[in-house]
Design a protein around this motif. Structure first.
Motif, mmCIF file in Angstrom:
data_model
loop_
_atom_site.group_PDB
_atom_site.id
_atom_site.type_symbol
_atom_site.label_atom_id
_atom_site.label_comp_id
_atom_site.label_asym_id
_atom_site.label_seq_id
_atom_site.Cartn_x
_atom_site.Cartn_y
_atom_site.Cartn_z
ATOM 1 N N ASP A 199 -9.635 20.594 -8.627
ATOM 2 C CA ASP A 199 -10.580 20.604 -9.473
ATOM 3 C C ASP A 199 -11.389 19.055 -9.588
ATOM 4 O OD1 ASP A 199 -10.247 23.116 -10.913
ATOM 5 O OD2 ASP A 199 -8.126 22.279 -11.260
ATOM 6 N N LEU A 200 -10.492 18.123 -9.397
ATOM 7 C CA LEU A 200 -10.799 16.769 -9.235
ATOM 8 C C LEU A 200 -10.320 16.138 -7.801
ATOM 9 C CD1 LEU A 200 -9.236 15.655 -12.515
ATOM 10 C CD2 LEU A 200 -11.657 16.627 -12.159
ATOM 11 N N LEU A 201 -11.324 15.445 -7.329
ATOM 12 C CA LEU A 201 -11.162 14.740 -6.248
ATOM 13 C C LEU A 201 -11.612 13.295 -5.904
ATOM 14 C CD1 LEU A 201 -11.431 16.369 -2.637
ATOM 15 C CD2 LEU A 201 -12.416 14.068 -3.048
ATOM 16 N N VAL A 202 -10.867 12.373 -5.364
ATOM 17 C CA VAL A 202 -11.067 10.917 -5.330
ATOM 18 C C VAL A 202 -10.821 10.522 -3.885
ATOM 19 C CG1 VAL A 202 -10.602 8.530 -6.259
ATOM 20 C CG2 VAL A 202 -10.514 10.645 -7.759
ATOM 21 N N ALA A 203 -11.911 9.897 -3.430
ATOM 22 C CA ALA A 203 -11.708 9.157 -1.968
ATOM 23 C C ALA A 203 -11.359 8.063 -2.169
ATOM 24 C CB ALA A 203 -12.932 9.204 -1.358
ATOM 25 N N CYS A 204 -10.004 7.542 -2.211
ATOM 26 C CA CYS A 204 -9.586 6.246 -2.248
ATOM 27 C C CYS A 204 -9.567 5.259 -1.153
ATOM 28 C CB CYS A 204 -8.186 6.326 -2.793
ATOM 29 S SG CYS A 204 -7.607 7.272 -4.134
ATOM 30 N N MET A 205 -9.944 4.122 -1.423
ATOM 31 C CA MET A 205 -10.495 3.329 -0.276
ATOM 32 C C MET A 205 -9.542 2.044 -0.262
ATOM 33 S SD MET A 205 -12.927 5.028 0.498
ATOM 34 C CE MET A 205 -13.885 3.960 1.713
ATOM 35 N N ASP A 206 -9.614 1.326 0.789
ATOM 36 C CA ASP A 206 -8.935 0.031 0.905
ATOM 37 C C ASP A 206 -9.879 -1.207 0.679
ATOM 38 O OD1 ASP A 206 -6.260 0.290 1.774
ATOM 39 O OD2 ASP A 206 -6.913 0.966 3.523
ATOM 40 N N ALA A 207 -9.708 -1.628 -0.585
ATOM 41 C CA ALA A 207 -10.602 -2.596 -0.858
ATOM 42 C C ALA A 207 -10.073 -4.037 -0.197
ATOM 43 C CB ALA A 207 -10.939 -2.853 -2.248
ATOM 44 N N ASP A 208 -8.730 -4.021 -0.039
ATOM 45 C CA ASP A 208 -8.106 -5.329 0.663
ATOM 46 C C ASP A 208 -7.073 -4.458 1.216
ATOM 47 O OD1 ASP A 208 -6.726 -7.336 1.331
ATOM 48 O OD2 ASP A 208 -7.030 -8.458 -0.731
ATOM 49 N N TRP A 209 -6.953 -4.487 2.745
ATOM 50 C CA TRP A 209 -5.965 -3.803 3.149
ATOM 51 C C TRP A 209 -4.560 -4.577 3.265
ATOM 52 C CZ3 TRP A 209 -4.249 -5.737 8.068
ATOM 53 C CH2 TRP A 209 -4.946 -6.789 8.570
ATOM 54 N N ARG A 210 -4.758 -5.916 3.006
ATOM 55 C CA ARG A 210 -3.702 -6.981 3.126
ATOM 56 C C ARG A 210 -3.654 -7.699 2.008
ATOM 57 N NH1 ARG A 210 -2.272 -11.874 6.400
ATOM 58 N NH2 ARG A 210 -0.266 -11.700 7.019
ATOM 59 N N PRO A 211 -3.480 -7.224 0.876
ATOM 60 C CA PRO A 211 -3.531 -8.095 -0.272
ATOM 61 C C PRO A 211 -2.848 -9.372 -0.384
ATOM 62 C CG PRO A 211 -3.321 -5.840 -1.148
ATOM 63 C CD PRO A 211 -2.826 -5.932 0.453
ATOM 64 N N GLN A 212 -3.256 -10.627 -0.575
ATOM 65 C CA GLN A 212 -2.773 -11.847 -0.804
ATOM 66 C C GLN A 212 -1.443 -11.702 -1.540
ATOM 67 O OE1 GLN A 212 -3.709 -14.396 1.407
ATOM 68 N NE2 GLN A 212 -1.783 -15.251 0.713
ATOM 69 N N TRP A 213 -1.438 -11.164 -2.609
ATOM 70 C CA TRP A 213 -0.269 -10.908 -3.457
ATOM 71 C C TRP A 213 1.173 -10.524 -2.689
ATOM 72 C CZ3 TRP A 213 1.917 -6.142 -4.718
ATOM 73 C CH2 TRP A 213 1.018 -5.342 -4.774
ATOM 74 N N ALA A 218 -16.464 11.178 -5.880
ATOM 75 C CA ALA A 218 -15.710 9.799 -6.432
ATOM 76 C C ALA A 218 -15.157 9.174 -5.090
ATOM 77 C CB ALA A 218 -14.743 10.042 -7.528
ATOM 78 N N ARG A 219 -15.594 7.920 -5.039
ATOM 79 C CA ARG A 219 -15.131 6.849 -4.078
ATOM 80 C C ARG A 219 -14.643 5.672 -4.977
ATOM 81 N NH1 ARG A 219 -17.119 2.601 -1.286
ATOM 82 N NH2 ARG A 219 -19.331 2.910 -2.303
ATOM 83 N N VAL A 220 -13.034 5.117 -4.996
ATOM 84 C CA VAL A 220 -12.787 4.135 -5.618
ATOM 85 C C VAL A 220 -11.889 3.233 -4.764
ATOM 86 C CG1 VAL A 220 -11.270 3.514 -7.589
ATOM 87 C CG2 VAL A 220 -12.502 5.480 -7.673
ATOM 88 N N GLY A 221 -12.190 1.902 -4.838
ATOM 89 C CA GLY A 221 -11.596 1.020 -4.109
ATOM 90 C C GLY A 221 -11.626 -0.283 -5.041
ATOM 91 N N VAL A 222 -10.450 -1.010 -5.261
ATOM 92 C CA VAL A 222 -10.283 -2.040 -6.219
ATOM 93 C C VAL A 222 -9.856 -3.402 -5.588
ATOM 94 C CG1 VAL A 222 -9.218 -2.890 -8.248
ATOM 95 C CG2 VAL A 222 -9.621 -0.587 -8.177
ATOM 96 N N ALA A 223 -10.674 -4.349 -5.770
ATOM 97 C CA ALA A 223 -10.330 -5.724 -5.184
ATOM 98 C C ALA A 223 -9.241 -6.120 -5.443
ATOM 99 C CB ALA A 223 -11.528 -6.845 -5.502
ATOM 100 N N GLY A 224 -8.483 -6.725 -4.225
ATOM 101 C CA GLY A 224 -7.237 -6.959 -4.491
ATOM 102 C C GLY A 224 -6.115 -6.058 -4.028
ATOM 103 N N TYR A 225 -6.605 -4.833 -3.963
ATOM 104 C CA TYR A 225 -5.476 -3.660 -3.747
ATOM 105 C C TYR A 225 -5.719 -2.769 -2.536
ATOM 106 C CZ TYR A 225 -3.910 -5.184 -8.473
ATOM 107 O OH TYR A 225 -3.659 -5.732 -9.691
#
Length: 301
Positions: free
Chosen positions: A48-62, A109-116
């Motif tokens: 019913d719902l679908l999200v393409a999850c993205m690597d905004a940062d594949w090696r987060p500094q934290w 839907a395509r979602v990536g979040v800075a730092g993650y």
């Protein structure tokens, strides 16, 4: 349905020949392969719902701050070309912006979040989900999210996305001796060279599974180090004791985040393209042909 998008387009890139090209000769095998994957997933599983999850940062500094070796070898590999080696052209990276533009124009839907990483986005959507969740990934790290009680499973591609391992807690117990909740502890104990996680020296997968079966979880194992009546062998006790600094920080690195500040997006599957004009231009420019047509036909029905 949550897509570990990079994992899927990486598989598409190596699974579809690079003779699949745009009219100007640019390889589009990852683009077309991913569209074919999404088409098959929607046809077979009807989310019913679908999200393409993205690597905004594949090696987060934290994560790097906690374990400096985290994915460090991948950085080195990107720049390592020997004196007698010819640098191989990167034909995957240029396809990623095309993938992003096509998904946006289709309305997926395509979602990536800075730092993650994408894993963290997947973990957050999974935690918030009110119904069953299918996570599509070729990354075993996400097995930690498997939860039969909540209907969360991992669809792990064995061959393309036509043959998927439906990973539930029974599969995890059979293969690894742990359930979803215990998989992160298993992973950090045994380590993972592909992610630069050292693990505990001398503690492999089977030993880690036995320790978790005996003591319940990482906290139970740590308590057993100081309990002289526990069934740890002298060597295991010493190795775990010496690994305390690593084991203190590894859980935060290995466990996916579930509180990422994701944007407010519509995750419903689109019946018609969000931006038909942009999509038509992309289809012509990149020669997306039947791959795009099949996906649009599937979404329409």
């Amino acid at each position: 349905m949550l897509l570990d998008t990079a994992s899927l387009y990486f598989r598409a890139y190596f699974g579809v020949p690079d003779s699949v090209r745009a009219p100007d000769g640019t390889p589009v095998n990852a683009v077309r392969g991913l569209l074919d994957f999404i088409d098959r997933l929607v046809k077979d599983h009807r989310p019913d719902l679908l999200v393409a999850c993205m690597d905004a940062d594949w090696r987060p500094q934290w994560r790097v701050d906690l374990i400096p070796s985290y994915k460090a070898h991948r950085v080195a590999e990107e720049h390592a070309v020997g004196p007698d080696e010819e640098e191989v052209p990167d034909t995957l990276s240029p396809q990623v912006p095309v993938i992003e533009a096509v998904l946006d124009a289709v309305g997926i839907a395509r979602v990536g979040v800075a730092g993650y990483e994408a894993d963290d986005v997947i973990g957050t959507f999974t935690a918030r989900a009110k119904g069953p969740v299918d996570i599509v990934t070729g990354d075993r790290d996400l097995y930690q999210l498997v939860d039969d009680a909540r209907g969360v499973r991992v669809l792990y591609p064995l061959k393309g996305v036509g043959t998927l391992q439906h990973t539930d807690e029974a599969v995890l117990r059979e293969k690894y001796g742990v359930d979803g909740n215990g998989y992160a502890d298993l992973a950090l104990l045994r380590g993972d060279p592909s992610d630069g996680l050292p693990g505990v020296p001398g503690i492999g997968e089977k030993t880690a599974a036995k320790l978790l079966a005996e003591f319940g979880d990482l906290a139970g194992i740590m308590a057993a180090i100081d309990d002289r009546r526990s069934k740890l062998t002298p060597t295991q006790r010493r190795r775990l004791d010496e690994a305390r600094p690593y084991l203190a920080v590894a859980p935060k690195v290995v466990r996916v985040a579930d509180d990422v500040p994701t944007p407010d997006v519509s995750t419903a599957l689109p019946r018609t393209p969000r931006d038909p004009a942009a999509l038509e231009a992309l289809a012509v420019r990149w020669g997306l042909g039947g791959s795009l047509e099949r996906l649009l036909a599937t979404l329409a029905t």
